[in-house]
Design a protein around this motif. Structure first.
Motif, PDB file in Angstrom:
ATOM      1  N   ARG A 175      -9.924  -6.104   0.821  1.00  0.00           N
ATOM      2  CA  ARG A 175     -10.649  -4.926   1.298  1.00  0.00           C
ATOM      3  C   ARG A 175     -10.045  -4.371   2.596  1.00  0.00           C
ATOM      4  O   ARG A 175      -9.908  -3.158   2.759  1.00  0.00           O
ATOM      5  N   CYS A 178      -6.968  -2.513   1.572  1.00  0.00           N
ATOM      6  CA  CYS A 178      -7.275  -1.283   0.833  1.00  0.00           C
ATOM      7  C   CYS A 178      -7.864  -0.217   1.758  1.00  0.00           C
ATOM      8  O   CYS A 178      -7.585   0.971   1.589  1.00  0.00           O
ATOM      9  N   VAL A 183      -7.089   2.814  -0.612  1.00  0.00           N
ATOM     10  CA  VAL A 183      -7.347   2.548  -2.040  1.00  0.00           C
ATOM     11  C   VAL A 183      -8.862   2.563  -2.250  1.00  0.00           C
ATOM     12  O   VAL A 183      -9.580   1.762  -1.623  1.00  0.00           O
ATOM     13  N   ARG A 188     -10.208  -1.334  -6.564  1.00  0.00           N
ATOM     14  CA  ARG A 188      -9.836  -2.601  -5.911  1.00  0.00           C
ATOM     15  C   ARG A 188      -9.921  -3.795  -6.868  1.00  0.00           C
ATOM     16  O   ARG A 188      -9.010  -4.615  -6.917  1.00  0.00           O
ATOM     17  N   LEU A 257       0.924  -3.372  -1.659  1.00  0.00           N
ATOM     18  CA  LEU A 257      -0.199  -4.099  -2.269  1.00  0.00           C
ATOM     19  C   LEU A 257       0.255  -5.469  -2.756  1.00  0.00           C
ATOM     20  O   LEU A 257      -0.442  -6.480  -2.581  1.00  0.00           O
TER      21      LEU A 257
END
Ligand code: HEM
Length: 423
Positions: A175, A178, A183, A188, A257
């Motif tokens: 989290r 992201c 994102v 997610r 990522l």
């Protein structure tokens, strides 16, 4: 066997006078006797044969691999442009993820800068670097603190053992990343699920295709959305940067990522396990929160979750510590071994959160060193002390020997860490 600078009749390295050279070549050490220590073979190799012939399983340079275990040599290779990170040049020291007739890795796709050399690598990396400086990451402190509180609160009060990995380390670190990249929440979970397949050492062709297709489609949709509504996040900035194609932005996002997906999470969970297993060090950290930054650095060094090391291919003949590496050879830098090198660290096999850890290579070294290191450090420096402050009686809910280890994954750590929060 390539020309090595080793006298074949004696097997003794003439230039360094170090010990005998393994014949046949060594395989990459992977079996641990302690969850926190690298495989024991590393200590002997580092001492007696610091640049050892290494058996590669597939790919370019099979029959001509090297395993480098001393910190000075590892740093030398990682800062030397005669060693390449191009995908198509590097052989694998471990079996490929699924059986294959031939392994011919393709060149990096546009934007996939990790597996590129200069000048392409730095052209892409420059686009990201500003967002990962210490200063930029410091601005994320309130967000990281808020999320830590949120996850720790959710762990509290159940009265039952909680899995620190699935309740905290994984979702929290994903989290944080992201939020930084931009994102959206809906993506997610699916992105994590598919990235998790690629972080295994083994998967089927079908699993590979399914995961890659899903990740590519999700990121393509996301980039299209960011082009019209960029917001203030990193992906919005990339999507609206002049001259970048959709494919490049997708691959830049994928590189970030992929690089950050399970690394900080593994350090958080394995670091917690290590501190719980070293109660004197945990007590010291609780008593002296000012040691948190150094404790994180020591944990990074001591645990070195990049247990398969970093690989490079020689672009020309290079002499390394008395050994001739030939153009085309694959060189594996054993980061876990280098981070336990007694030539650089006092009592390297001890976890001592007060000892200096400067010069470690847990984040690599040189031009490809981890771009996310400031984010990882900030996350760990906030999350670990908050975890131990929120749960003063935190303890393992299972015997340490029963904690399942991630020896089967590209990054080392624990699959699960059942803890009693004592709440
Ligand atoms: C504790 C956490 C982390 C560890 C131990 C770690 C470790 C590493 C290491 C060892 C390398 C160098 C590999 C090589 O030279 O072959 C690297 C590169 C990289 N890492 Fe990390 N990493 C961590 C967190 C992150 C995070 C949070 C992100 C993203 C936000 C990230 C993204 C990357 C990228 C994109 C590269 C490639 C850089 C380049 O080639 O220029 N990492 N990481």
């Amino acid at each position: 066997m390539p020309e090595t600078g080793v006298r074949p009749e004696t097997g003794v390295r003439p230039e360094t006078g170090a010990g005998p050279v393994p014949d046949p070549p060594v395989t990459l050490p992977q079996t641990r006797t302690c969850p926190f220590d690298p495989p024991p073979e590393y200590a002997e190799l580092r001492e007696t044969c610091p640049v050892a012939p290494l058996a590669l399983t597939v790919g370019p340079g099979v029959g001509s691999g090297w395993l480098v275990t001393r910190l000075a040599d590892v740093r030398a290779v990682l800062s030397d442009r005669r060693f390449s990170h191009r995908n198509e040049l590097i052989g694998l020291p471990i079996p490929p993820p699924f059986p294959m007739d031939t392994y011919a890795p393709p060149p990096a796709a546009p934007g996939a800068f990790i597996k590129m050399d200069q000048p392409d690598h730095s052209r892409y990396r420059r686009l990201l670097a500003r967002r990962f400086t210490m200063r930029s990451v410091a601005a994320l402190t309130p967000m990281i603190t808020r999320l830590t509180e949120e996850y720790l609160e959710a762990m509290a009060g159940s009265g039952r053992p909680v899995d620190l990995v699935s309740a905290f380390a994984e979702p929290f670190t994903v989290r944080v990343m992201c939020e930084m990249l931009g994102v959206p929440e809906a993506l997610r979970e699916p992105l994590s699920r598919h990235l998790a397949v690629l972080s295994r050492m083994h998967y089927t062709v079908e699993e590979l295709i399914t995961a890659c297709t899903a990740i590519a489609e999700a990121l393509q949709d996301l980039v299209a959305a960011k082009r019209t509504d960029p917001g203030t996040d990193l992906l919005g900035e990339l999507a609206t940067a002049e001259g970048l194609t959709d494919e490049e932005v997708v691959n830049l996002a994928w590189a970030l990522l992929g690089g950050g997906f399970d690394t900080t999470a593994n350090m958080l969970a394995l670091g917690t396990f290590a501190l719980l297993a070293h109660p004197d060090q945990l007590a010291l950290l609780r008593a002296r929160p000012d040691l948190a930054d150094n404790a994180v650095e020591q944990l990074l060094r001591y645990l070195t979750i990049s247990h398969l090391g970093a690989s490079r291919a020689a672009l020309e003949d290079v002499d390394l510590n008395g050994v001739r590496i030939k153009a085309g050879d694959t060189v594996v830098l054993a980061l876990p071994a280098a981070n336990r090198d007694p030539a650089h660290f006092d009592a390297p096999d001890r976890l001592d959160i007060t000892a200096p850890a400067q010069g470690h290579v847990a984040f690599g070294h040189g031009e490809h060193q981890c771009i996310g290191q400031n984010l990882a450090r900030a996350t760990l420096r906030i999350a670990l002390p908050m975890l131990f402050a929120r749960f003063p009686d935190l303890r393992l809910a299972t015997p340490a020997d029963d904690v399942p280890l991630r020896s089967d994954m590209l990054h080392y750590g624990v699959h699960e860490l059942l803890v009693e929060t004592g709440d």
